[in-house]
Design an enzyme around this catalytic site. Structure first.
Site, mmCIF file in Angstrom:
data_model
loop_
_atom_site.group_PDB
_atom_site.id
_atom_site.type_symbol
_atom_site.label_atom_id
_atom_site.label_comp_id
_atom_site.label_asym_id
_atom_site.label_seq_id
_atom_site.Cartn_x
_atom_site.Cartn_y
_atom_site.Cartn_z
ATOM 1 N N LYS A 53 -22.524 6.437 61.116
ATOM 2 C CA LYS A 53 -23.357 5.947 62.111
ATOM 3 C C LYS A 53 -23.140 5.064 62.626
ATOM 4 O O LYS A 53 -22.773 4.624 64.397
ATOM 5 C CB LYS A 53 -24.954 6.229 62.123
ATOM 6 C CG LYS A 53 -25.261 7.351 61.531
ATOM 7 C CD LYS A 53 -26.797 7.020 60.074
ATOM 8 C CE LYS A 53 -27.064 8.728 60.014
ATOM 9 N NZ LYS A 53 -27.589 8.335 58.984
ATOM 10 N N GLN A 97 -31.538 4.221 55.450
ATOM 11 C CA GLN A 97 -31.093 4.966 55.188
ATOM 12 C C GLN A 97 -31.960 5.747 53.722
ATOM 13 O O GLN A 97 -32.100 5.228 53.310
ATOM 14 C CB GLN A 97 -29.340 4.744 54.731
ATOM 15 C CG GLN A 97 -28.553 6.577 54.661
ATOM 16 C CD GLN A 97 -27.975 7.034 55.476
ATOM 17 O OE1 GLN A 97 -28.414 7.024 56.244
ATOM 18 N NE2 GLN A 97 -28.691 8.762 55.355
ATOM 19 N N ASP A 120 -35.222 7.294 64.273
ATOM 20 C CA ASP A 120 -35.055 8.930 62.945
ATOM 21 C C ASP A 120 -35.863 9.662 63.507
ATOM 22 O O ASP A 120 -36.199 11.073 62.924
ATOM 23 C CB ASP A 120 -35.352 8.687 61.484
ATOM 24 C CG ASP A 120 -33.738 8.548 60.989
ATOM 25 O OD1 ASP A 120 -32.853 9.313 61.223
ATOM 26 O OD2 ASP A 120 -33.095 7.634 59.741
#
Ligand code: NDP
Length: 291
Positions: A53, A97, A120
């Site tokens: 990412k 994460q 997200d």
């Protein structure tokens, strides 16, 4: 033999467009999109995802700030960091994460993120917004899968879509997006009766199960479009090492499907590209830029 849907090529095109947009946001609006990426602990798969990412951000000119916290970090410490990032006007996107270590409640952490910075798309208010068709931040994997489907099929209206898997991060948001496109949507899961027969009804079949080669060729309606979300590591005897495979038995399924995403090179690259897309969108929203 079916068409191979090249998610990597689509993701590269999307990222090239976003990179141009980032240049003009910086030059014309003095806006520098920025994402904070938070990793807690040393899980090697999580570290790999975070690395990919951050690398994509660099390629696109998106600023990324990495916060790598010790595995023993408490929930309170992580919530304090989220609070800091929520209040930092230079940070437009926040990604924690997952999974987080067991002493931390992952839901509490995700729901502490400002929903407008939740790139997200996992915050409960973003999930609710998606459910009622008022999309804010949409989860990246379903969003990327939808983009591939629309690129392949155009208008999805009236098609039968079967989503195998009902997780909050893939299955449910995928079903919501397909419903918004006026598909007739079935969500299948581990209690579904006669899953092969359910799958055979699908014009669009999305597999998000987490079991290698789970979906068999004879579950697929001839000509159907198959999106394989699965990412599973298996040991390949011939290669003598691990390799990635999806939830669909690709080689056999490709003989039946009209089009199918490979693993790797299908949905995976779209997930990261859509994270970039959400980050740019979040930056523009927070700066009040509508175009
Ligand atoms: P989860 O484990 O959260 O959910 C799996 C779903 O599959 C559950 O709803 C479960 O049903 C269902 N399932 C399990 N076994 C069966 C079965 N025998 N028959 C029918 N349904 C079954 O997984 P995720 O949604 O998080 O991920 C799914 C896959 O996608 C994984 O391989 C993951 O690695 C991959 N993934 C890929 C991404 C990408 O970027 N390409 C991003 C995120 C995930 P039930 O609810 O009844 O238990």
């Amino acid at each position: 033999m079916s068409k191979r849907i090249d998610g990597k090529a689509f993701a590269d095109r999307l990222c090239a467009t976003l990179a141009e947009e980032v240049v003009s946001l910086k030059q014309d609006k003095q806006l520098s999109p920025c994402i904070a990426v938070v990793l807690v602990g040393e899980d090697p798969a999580s570290a790999t995802y975070v690395g990919a990412k951050v690398k994509r951000c660099e390629q696109l000119g998106i600023d990324s700030r990495s916060h790598h916290l010790d595995v023993s970090t408490s929930e309170e410490e992580l919530l304090n960091l989220i609070d800091e990032l929520n209040n930092d006007p230079e940070v437009h996107g926040i990604l924690v994460q997952l999974p987080v270590p067991k002493q931390i409640n992952g839901d509490a952490v995700i729901n502490a993120i400002n929903p407008d910075k939740d790139v997200d798309g996992f915050h409960i208010s973003n999930a609710g917004a998606l459910a009622v068709g008022q999309n804010n931040m949409v989860p990246c994997t379903p969003l990327g899968s939808l983009m591939l489907l629309q690129d392949e099929l155009g208008d999805l209206s009236g098609l039968n879509a079967v989503v195998v898997g009902r997780s909050n991060i893939v299955g449910k948001p995928m079903a919501a997006l397909l419903l918004q496109q006026s598909c007739t949507v079935t969500i299948a899961h581990s209690r579904t009766k006669d899953l092969p027969a359910v799958c055979r009804e699908a014009d669009i079949l999305v597999a998000a199960v987490g079991i290698p080669h789970f979906v068999q060729a004879d579950w697929i309606k001839p000509g159907a479009t198959v999106i394989d979300v699965g990412i599973n590591r298996i040991f390949d005897e011939e290669l003598g090492k691990n390799r990635l495979v999806g939830d669909v038995d690709y080689t056999a399924a490709a003989e039946v499907a009209g089009a199918i995403t490979p693993v790797p090179g299908g949905v995976g690259p779209m997930t990261i590209a859509c994270l970039m897309y959400n980050t740019v969108a979040a930056a523009k929203n927070q700066a009040g830029i509508t175009s």
